[in-house]
Scaffold this motif. Sequence first.
Motif, mmCIF file in Angstrom:
data_model
loop_
_atom_site.group_PDB
_atom_site.id
_atom_site.type_symbol
_atom_site.label_atom_id
_atom_site.label_comp_id
_atom_site.label_asym_id
_atom_site.label_seq_id
_atom_site.Cartn_x
_atom_site.Cartn_y
_atom_site.Cartn_z
ATOM 1 N N UNK A 1 0.847 -1.179 0.000
ATOM 2 C CA UNK A 1 0.000 0.000 0.000
ATOM 3 C C UNK A 1 0.897 1.249 0.000
ATOM 4 N N UNK A 2 0.769 2.093 -1.020
ATOM 5 C CA UNK A 2 1.627 3.285 -1.090
ATOM 6 C C UNK A 2 1.233 4.325 -0.039
ATOM 7 N N UNK A 3 2.225 5.061 0.407
ATOM 8 C CA UNK A 3 2.015 6.116 1.381
ATOM 9 C C UNK A 3 1.338 7.302 0.700
ATOM 10 N N UNK A 4 0.336 7.852 1.338
ATOM 11 C CA UNK A 4 -0.312 9.063 0.804
ATOM 12 C C UNK A 4 -0.129 10.197 1.799
ATOM 13 N N UNK A 5 0.136 11.379 1.254
ATOM 14 C CA UNK A 5 0.308 12.581 2.062
ATOM 15 C C UNK A 5 -0.589 13.664 1.481
ATOM 16 N N UNK A 6 -0.821 14.711 2.256
ATOM 17 C CA UNK A 6 -1.625 15.831 1.770
ATOM 18 C C UNK A 6 -0.698 16.891 1.193
ATOM 19 N N UNK A 10 -2.746 22.730 -1.307
ATOM 20 C CA UNK A 10 -4.200 22.596 -1.541
ATOM 21 C C UNK A 10 -4.849 21.477 -0.739
ATOM 22 N N UNK A 11 -4.057 20.699 -0.028
ATOM 23 C CA UNK A 11 -4.529 19.597 0.824
ATOM 24 C C UNK A 11 -5.083 18.399 0.046
ATOM 25 N N UNK A 12 -4.889 18.316 -1.270
ATOM 26 C CA UNK A 12 -5.265 17.117 -2.016
ATOM 27 C C UNK A 12 -4.324 15.988 -1.639
ATOM 28 N N UNK A 13 -4.811 14.751 -1.728
ATOM 29 C CA UNK A 13 -3.973 13.619 -1.389
ATOM 30 C C UNK A 13 -3.006 13.312 -2.532
ATOM 31 N N UNK A 14 -1.755 13.018 -2.166
ATOM 32 C CA UNK A 14 -0.702 12.724 -3.134
ATOM 33 C C UNK A 14 -0.058 11.407 -2.732
ATOM 34 N N UNK A 15 0.139 10.511 -3.700
ATOM 35 C CA UNK A 15 0.836 9.265 -3.408
ATOM 36 C C UNK A 15 2.329 9.539 -3.393
ATOM 37 N N UNK A 16 3.005 9.099 -2.334
ATOM 38 C CA UNK A 16 4.442 9.292 -2.195
ATOM 39 C C UNK A 16 5.125 8.114 -2.879
ATOM 40 N N UNK A 17 5.456 8.308 -4.146
ATOM 41 C CA UNK A 17 6.105 7.250 -4.911
ATOM 42 C C UNK A 17 7.028 7.882 -5.951
ATOM 43 N N UNK A 22 6.062 15.796 -8.366
ATOM 44 C CA UNK A 22 6.137 17.044 -7.595
ATOM 45 C C UNK A 22 6.002 16.829 -6.085
ATOM 46 N N UNK A 23 6.157 15.580 -5.613
ATOM 47 C CA UNK A 23 5.955 15.314 -4.194
ATOM 48 C C UNK A 23 6.776 16.249 -3.320
#
Length: 70
Positions: A1-6, A10-17, A22-23
């Motif tokens: 399961x990939x890590x997700x951060x905000x 803009x507080x949208x969820x981003x997968x940390x991969x 642009x993470x």
Amino acid sequence: MPLTVKCPTCQNEVQWSAQSKFKPFCSDRCKLIDLGDWASEKNAIPVKSEFDPEELDSLGYDEETFFKQD
């Protein structure tokens, strides 16, 4: 399961991969908005002054002749 951060902007969820270009931001737009906030000093890291300006005044550093050379 990939890590997700905000996204910090803009507080949208981003997968940390590796594919997240642009993470921790979701887009180049959010990254540039954050950079602009730092450049305009809207964001700043608080720093405690190394010296007390009041103490310098009491030592005579505010005198007009302090920096004048003869």
